[in-house]
Design an enzyme around this catalytic site. Structure first.
Site, PDB file in Angstrom:
ATOM      1  CE  LYS A 161     -34.739  49.853  -5.248  1.00  0.00           C
ATOM      2  NZ  LYS A 161     -33.903  48.918  -4.488  1.00  0.00           N
ATOM      3  CE  LYS A 260     -30.735  42.280  -6.566  1.00  0.00           C
ATOM      4  NZ  LYS A 260     -30.699  43.356  -5.586  1.00  0.00           N
TER       5      LYS A 260
HETATM    6 MG    MG Z   1     -34.251  44.674  -3.447  1.00  0.00          MG
END
Ligand code: MG
Length: 366
Positions: A161, A260
């Protein structure tokens, strides 16, 4: 599907370690569990993975509760729902709110599979019995040991990240330890047009993918970037529906999509996106949220499809929570998780613990 009752349940699961959001630190994870019961007493489980604040998507736990309690449950003619895909069609009149829809649809998929004595994997046509999991790296003094251990554990995909301006430092640090790692970065949409040259420079890092550099909804900048770099752009927050996926693919805004179930409005839409991407040579992988084992079980059925060949954001049950309400909990071993083979989502539910962490319920006989 002979649905007798729908129940929504807000729960609060204690986190192993606090979770950082833009609005502060969260100690507990609130989720909504959806239960669809039939007249034979079978129960299907789904989950709404929206957060308490709209920092990841615009939905929250409260908006999802409202839409389910006041719109979805009382408005639909449940007798006409003969298959979970019918629910997706029946909800077409409701604008947005994909996570609320996905939670209810998940319960229907589980129930339908149980009614037909099939695992959800079999029902969706998945061929994999093990789904590969990816690892998330964080910079610490033990990074070298962490990478060694994760590789020994069988992980093949490593995610960083990143924060704007710190990407090269992070990437170089990891690559100086192991230059062969399949490394990807996730930017969560923090860059703007001003960062264009900087992002193009990251092409030299040889990354597996660059996930969601620009804000959700901006297919234009993603397209311009993808034209200039050979690193695949992967879209996450941008893809809220099948139509978004079509736009992204037709405009060449990406070469990969993080699917997702909750973000795209349910398993039906996720399967449609999977089929479309396979036909158009776009790679897909299964993303995750901070979610319970119910959601993980649904994700594993999706990730069992052949085209999901990049390791997903799938983690052990104990990664975020001290205790989960699925039994047995999920465990990553050899860089992969076993896809449940029992009917439905294939896991038992610890109803005592589920009751213990429940904050409120709303049940309707239909
Ligand atoms: Mg992502």
């Amino acid at each position: 599907m002979d649905i007798a009752e729908l129940l929504i349940r807000e729960v609060e699961l204690p986190l192993r370690s606090p979770f950082q959001t833009h609005q502060g630190t969260v100690q507990n994870r609130r989720l909504i569990i959806v239960e669809a019961k039939d007249r034979e007493g079978r129960v299907g489980y789904g989950e709404v993975t929206a957060f308490e604040t709209p920092f990841y998507t615009s939905e929250t736990i409260k908006t999802a509760w409202h839409v389910m309690e006041e719109v979805i449950i009382p408005t639909l003619d449940w007798k006409l729902v003969t298959h979970p895909r019918d629910f997706h069609e029946a909800c077409a009149f409701i604008q947005g709110h994909p996570m609320a829809k996905a939670g209810v649809e998940g319960a229907l998929w589980d129930l339908y599979a149980k009614q037909h004595s099939q695992s959800l994997r079999e029902l969706v046509g998945g061929e994999r019995h093990r789904a590969k999991a990816g690892a998330v790296l964080s910079l610490s003094a033990s990074l070298e040991d962490d990478i060694k251990r994760l590789k020994q554990d069988g992980y093949e995909r490593f995610k960083l990240k990143v924060k704007k301006g710190e990407e090269w430092e992070l990437i170089r640090k990891v690559q100086s330890i192991d230059s062969e790692l399949d490394l990807m970065i996730d930017a969560n949409g923090q860059y703007t047009e001003e960062d264009f040259d900087h992002l193009v420079s990251l092409d030299k890092a040889g990354l597996l993918m660059m996930e969601q550099p620009f804000r959700a909804g901006d297919f234009y900048l993603h397209r311009r970037l993808q034209e200039l770099i050979s690193t695949p752009v992967c879209l996450d927050e941008s893809i809220m529906s099948f139509e978004d996926a079509v736009q992204a693919v037709q405009l060449n805004s990406c070469r990969m999509i993080n699917v997702k179930i909750s973000r795209v409005g349910g398993l039906t839409e996720a399967l449609n996106i999977h089929d479309y991407c396979r036909e158009h040579g776009i790679q897909v992988w299964c993303g995750g949220m901070v979610e319970s084992g119910i959601s993980k079980a649904h994700n594993l059925a999706l990730a069992s499809l052949e085209a999901f060949n990049i390791p997903g954001d799938l983690s052990s049950s104990t990664r975020y929570f001290e205790r989960d309400f699925v039994t047995p909990g999920f465990v990553v071993s050899g860089g992969a998780i076993d896809v449940p083979e029992e009917p439905g989502i294939g896991v038992g539910i610890d109803t005592d613990y589920l009751q213990e962490v429940t904050l409120q319920t709303h049940a309707v006989k239909v």
